[in-house]
Design a protein around this motif. Structure first.
Motif, PDB file in Angstrom:
ATOM      1  N   UNK A 262      -1.233 -14.934  -5.766  1.00 21.21           N
ATOM      2  CA  UNK A 262      -1.643 -16.292  -5.414  1.00 21.21           C
ATOM      3  C   UNK A 262      -0.443 -17.186  -5.165  1.00 21.21           C
TER       4      UNK A 262
ATOM      5  N   UNK B 192       5.391 -14.390   8.011  1.00 19.34           N
ATOM      6  CA  UNK B 192       6.122 -14.965   6.873  1.00 19.34           C
ATOM      7  C   UNK B 192       6.927 -16.167   7.338  1.00 19.34           C
TER       8      UNK B 192
ATOM      9  N   UNK C 221       1.009 -16.503  -1.838  1.00 18.59           N
ATOM     10  CA  UNK C 221       0.127 -17.018  -0.800  1.00 18.59           C
ATOM     11  C   UNK C 221       0.354 -18.507  -0.605  1.00 18.59           C
TER      12      UNK C 221
ATOM     13  N   UNK D  15      -4.362  21.739  -5.498  1.00 20.43           N
ATOM     14  CA  UNK D  15      -3.656  22.708  -4.669  1.00 20.43           C
ATOM     15  C   UNK D  15      -2.444  23.256  -5.410  1.00 20.43           C
TER      16      UNK D  15
ATOM     17  N   UNK E 198      -4.681   6.940   8.308  1.00 18.76           N
ATOM     18  CA  UNK E 198      -3.405   6.395   7.850  1.00 18.76           C
ATOM     19  C   UNK E 198      -2.600   5.848   9.026  1.00 18.76           C
ATOM     20  N   UNK E 199      -2.624   6.591  10.141  1.00 18.92           N
ATOM     21  CA  UNK E 199      -1.895   6.134  11.331  1.00 18.92           C
ATOM     22  C   UNK E 199      -2.514   4.838  11.846  1.00 18.92           C
TER      23      UNK E 199
ATOM     24  N   UNK F 110     -10.977  -9.979  -4.188  1.00 19.55           N
ATOM     25  CA  UNK F 110      -9.675 -10.615  -4.342  1.00 19.55           C
ATOM     26  C   UNK F 110      -9.046 -10.899  -2.982  1.00 19.55           C
TER      27      UNK F 110
ATOM     28  N   UNK G 234     -10.224   7.795  -0.372  1.00 17.74           N
ATOM     29  CA  UNK G 234      -9.664   9.071  -0.807  1.00 17.74           C
ATOM     30  C   UNK G 234     -10.205   9.477  -2.168  1.00 17.74           C
TER      31      UNK G 234
ATOM     32  N   UNK H 114       0.439  10.482   2.099  1.00 13.27           N
ATOM     33  CA  UNK H 114      -0.469   9.343   1.922  1.00 13.27           C
ATOM     34  C   UNK H 114      -1.876   9.730   2.364  1.00 13.27           C
ATOM     35  N   UNK H 115      -1.977  10.738   3.251  1.00 15.42           N
ATOM     36  CA  UNK H 115      -3.297  11.137   3.744  1.00 15.42           C
ATOM     37  C   UNK H 115      -4.032  12.024   2.733  1.00 15.42           C
ATOM     38  N   UNK H 116      -3.266  12.713   1.878  1.00 13.68           N
ATOM     39  CA  UNK H 116      -3.872  13.619   0.909  1.00 13.68           C
ATOM     40  C   UNK H 116      -4.430  12.862  -0.280  1.00 13.68           C
ATOM     41  N   UNK H 117      -5.700  13.053  -0.625  1.00 16.82           N
ATOM     42  CA  UNK H 117      -6.142  12.494  -1.912  1.00 16.82           C
ATOM     43  C   UNK H 117      -5.323  13.142  -3.025  1.00 16.82           C
TER      44      UNK H 117
ATOM     45  N   UNK I  57      -7.976  11.991   7.200  1.00 19.14           N
ATOM     46  CA  UNK I  57      -7.156  10.874   6.751  1.00 19.14           C
ATOM     47  C   UNK I  57      -5.882  10.631   7.550  1.00 19.14           C
ATOM     48  N   UNK I  58      -5.340  11.647   8.236  1.00 15.02           N
ATOM     49  CA  UNK I  58      -4.135  11.357   9.018  1.00 15.02           C
ATOM     50  C   UNK I  58      -4.426  10.297  10.091  1.00 15.02           C
TER      51      UNK I  58
ATOM     52  N   UNK J  48       3.467 -19.446   1.138  1.00 16.16           N
ATOM     53  CA  UNK J  48       3.555 -19.076   2.545  1.00 16.16           C
ATOM     54  C   UNK J  48       2.684 -19.932   3.436  1.00 16.16           C
TER      55      UNK J  48
ATOM     56  N   UNK K  66      -6.611  16.286  -4.646  1.00 13.34           N
ATOM     57  CA  UNK K  66      -6.546  17.492  -3.831  1.00 13.34           C
ATOM     58  C   UNK K  66      -5.159  18.119  -3.945  1.00 13.34           C
TER      59      UNK K  66
ATOM     60  N   UNK L 155       3.367  10.022   5.801  1.00 10.46           N
ATOM     61  CA  UNK L 155       1.962   9.962   6.218  1.00 10.46           C
ATOM     62  C   UNK L 155       1.178  11.160   5.701  1.00 10.46           C
TER      63      UNK L 155
ATOM     64  N   UNK M  41      -1.397   2.009   9.688  1.00  5.63           N
ATOM     65  CA  UNK M  41      -0.035   1.625  10.037  1.00  5.63           C
ATOM     66  C   UNK M  41      -0.046   0.700  11.254  1.00  5.63           C
TER      67      UNK M  41
ATOM     68  N   UNK N 257      -7.729  21.361   2.365  1.00  5.17           N
ATOM     69  CA  UNK N 257      -6.622  20.441   2.592  1.00  5.17           C
ATOM     70  C   UNK N 257      -6.563  20.028   4.055  1.00  5.17           C
TER      71      UNK N 257
ATOM     72  N   UNK O 209      -6.626  -0.840   1.368  1.00  4.51           N
ATOM     73  CA  UNK O 209      -7.388  -0.646   0.149  1.00  4.51           C
ATOM     74  C   UNK O 209      -8.570   0.281   0.397  1.00  4.51           C
TER      75      UNK O 209
ATOM     76  N   UNK P 185     -11.703  -5.156  -5.445  1.00  4.40           N
ATOM     77  CA  UNK P 185     -10.460  -5.378  -4.704  1.00  4.40           C
ATOM     78  C   UNK P 185     -10.713  -6.239  -3.466  1.00  4.40           C
TER      79      UNK P 185
ATOM     80  N   UNK Q 193      -9.166  17.440   4.820  1.00  4.74           N
ATOM     81  CA  UNK Q 193      -8.767  16.092   4.417  1.00  4.74           C
ATOM     82  C   UNK Q 193      -7.771  15.501   5.403  1.00  4.74           C
ATOM     83  N   UNK Q 194      -6.846  16.348   5.867  1.00  4.33           N
ATOM     84  CA  UNK Q 194      -5.851  15.832   6.819  1.00  4.33           C
ATOM     85  C   UNK Q 194      -6.535  15.380   8.099  1.00  4.33           C
TER      86      UNK Q 194
ATOM     87  N   UNK R 180      -8.383 -14.505  -1.394  1.00  3.74           N
ATOM     88  CA  UNK R 180      -7.029 -14.909  -1.020  1.00  3.74           C
ATOM     89  C   UNK R 180      -7.013 -15.393   0.427  1.00  3.74           C
ATOM     90  N   UNK R 181      -7.771 -14.709   1.290  1.00  5.47           N
ATOM     91  CA  UNK R 181      -7.844 -15.103   2.701  1.00  5.47           C
ATOM     92  C   UNK R 181      -8.450 -16.488   2.848  1.00  5.47           C
TER      93      UNK R 181
END
Lengths: 224, 226
Positions: free
Chosen positions: A217, B226, A220, A79, B212-213, B114, B167, A69-72, B208-209, A223, A75, A66, B216, B201, B161, B111, B204-205, B118-119
């Motif tokens: 596709x 599925x 999709x 750093x 991101x959480x 698309x 970011x 994934x949070x860091x651009x 974005x933390x 499914x 950046x 995480x 999730x 930094x 996305x 994005x 940003x955290x 798709x939906x």
């Protein structure tokens, strides 16, 4: 219209800039050949560690994934490139890019592999184990092949993202495609080289984008 | 000085941090502003394109597919550089903020189109037919029956996305947008100490933390069956 043609699609300038851009493109290729496998292997490591159900491994792993994934990515790169020298760790641009990408992309690949492993029912592992395979054998011969198929679109999508991200290396003056194009623009006072570079990126990545669309596709439809 | 002291002095220099905190806070607010603007215009643009595509008019569909493929294939930084450094040559001048906002919005719209499309495809045909047979028009069936189904399916991929593209606001530093990264780099070069980078930094955290959480959480909550 004439201004557009002269400034964006100036054949003469494009021809003059082509050798520089091809060199940049070669560097982009080299960069991809280093950072994609690096992220792939790192991600596989992250995902395999994730199958270990021990708290002292699972929690730090989630924090690692995480966090990065949070860091651009830019950046992270800045750093590493501008911050670490203060500690006496003077990394060359290429190494800084490789390190930043390893940290960033291994988290993304790791998440994808994890989702893939979870998409394979636990009955598969149990059946494999009951035939006498070890835990590692079951993972390698039964779970991972099915997991890879399930997350193939995500893997391709992420790889395309990583390839596009290599353009960030221009910020730390690594002479890849975008950097070469901007240098050529500065020399010629004409933005045609940037248009040419954009065209090169498009030609390079478009087949991947098309393939990805088709795969998504198809998944999709199967499914629904 | 011990190694630890040197490390703290270098990256967590309280005095330097205090001096540059106001700048980082300014950048922080601008990053949030830019991110919200990109998400709003990007998602709206993507939805609009998907709705137009649902009408299935051949030339329009081709145009949309071309736009989507193009923006999915080009690196966002290349698009920003094109907007900011190339367009002025043909008389189109824009601020770094506008260039970054426009580029990222276009990429997100591509994005999102698309994903929305798709939906819409994922909603079974029977739903369409049933809706039409009760007397709803094409637009009504789309708006009241198909879209509500489709949007639910699209929430997890859209969230991921949107996070990834948001970011990209850090790319604005390349065209001088005074967002977090720009402020941090400027602070670092003035102070001769990377503590402003650490501060950036952290900023940003802070943004974005949680995002991101949340992503999730949404992913496990609305997961595709599925």
């Amino acid at each position: 219209m004439d201004a557009l043609a002269r400034n964006f699609f100036n054949v003469e300038i494009m021809r003059a800039a082509a050798p520089l851009l091809v060199k940049g493109l070669a560097m982009t290729f080299v960069l991809c050949l280093v950072v994609v496998p690096l992220g792939f292997v790192g991600g596989l490591g992250v995902a395999l560690l994730g199958t270990v159900r021990r708290r002292f491994i699972a929690w730090p792993l989630i924090v690692y994934v995480d966090f990065f994934r949070a860091f651009p990515p830019l950046v992270l790169l800045i750093f590493i490139f501008f911050g670490l020298p203060f500690l006496g760790l003077d990394l060359p641009a290429f190494a800084a890019v490789a390190l930043a990408f390893l940290l960033n992309t291994s988290s993304y690949y790791g998440e994808i592999f994890r989702a893939g492993i979870e998409s394979v029912g636990s009955g598969q592992t149990e059946a494999a184990r009951s035939t006498g395979l070890t835990r590692l054998q079951a993972l390698a011969y039964v779970v991972v092949p099915q997991a890879a198929r399930n997350v193939l679109p995500d893997l391709i999508g992420n790889t395309l993202e990583v390839i596009k991200l290599t353009s960030l290396a221009s910020v730390v003056a690594l002479p890849e495609l975008l950097y070469a194009a901007r240098s050529a623009q500065a020399i010629t006072y004409n933005p045609s080289p940037i248009v040419l570079a954009a065209a090169m990126y498009f030609v390079l990545l478009w087949p991947g984008v098309r393939l990805l669309s088709r795969l998504e596709h198809r998944m999709l439809v199967s499914h629904r | 000085m011990t190694d630890l002291q040197r490390f703290v002095f270098t990256f967590f220099n309280v005095e330097v941090m205090a001096r540059y905190l106001p700048f980082i806070v300014q950048g922080f607010l601008l990053t949030i502003e830019l991110a919200i603007a990109v998400i709003l215009t990007g998602l709206a643009g993507g939805l609009l394109l998907a709705l137009v595509r649902a009408a299935q008019v051949r030339p329009l569909t081709w145009l949309i597919v071309f736009f989507v493929d193009l923006l999915r294939a080009l690196p966002p930084l290349v698009i920003i550089v094109l907007f900011y450094f190339a367009l002025p040559y043909v008389g189109v001048r824009m601020s770094g903020f506008t260039a970054t906002w426009a580029s990222l919005s276009l990429v997100l719209a591509a994005f999102a189109e698309e994903i929305f499309w798709a939906g819409i495809l994922a909603v079974p045909r029977g739903q369409w037919e049933a809706a039409r047979s009760t007397g709803l028009t094409f637009t009504q069936a789309l708006a009241f029956v198909v879209l509500p189904h489709a949007v639910r399916l699209t929430i997890p991929p859209l969230t991921n996305r949107a996070i990834a593209i948001t970011k990209g606001t850090a790319l604005g530093s390349v065209v001088g947008v005074p967002e977090i990264l720009t402020q941090a780099i400027t602070g670092q070069s003035f102070a001769g100490n990377p503590s402003p980078l650490t501060l950036g930094a952290l900023a940003y955290l802070i943004i974005f933390v949680p995002v991101v959480v949340l992503g999730r959480f949404i992913e496990s909550r609305f997961a595709w069956k599925r």
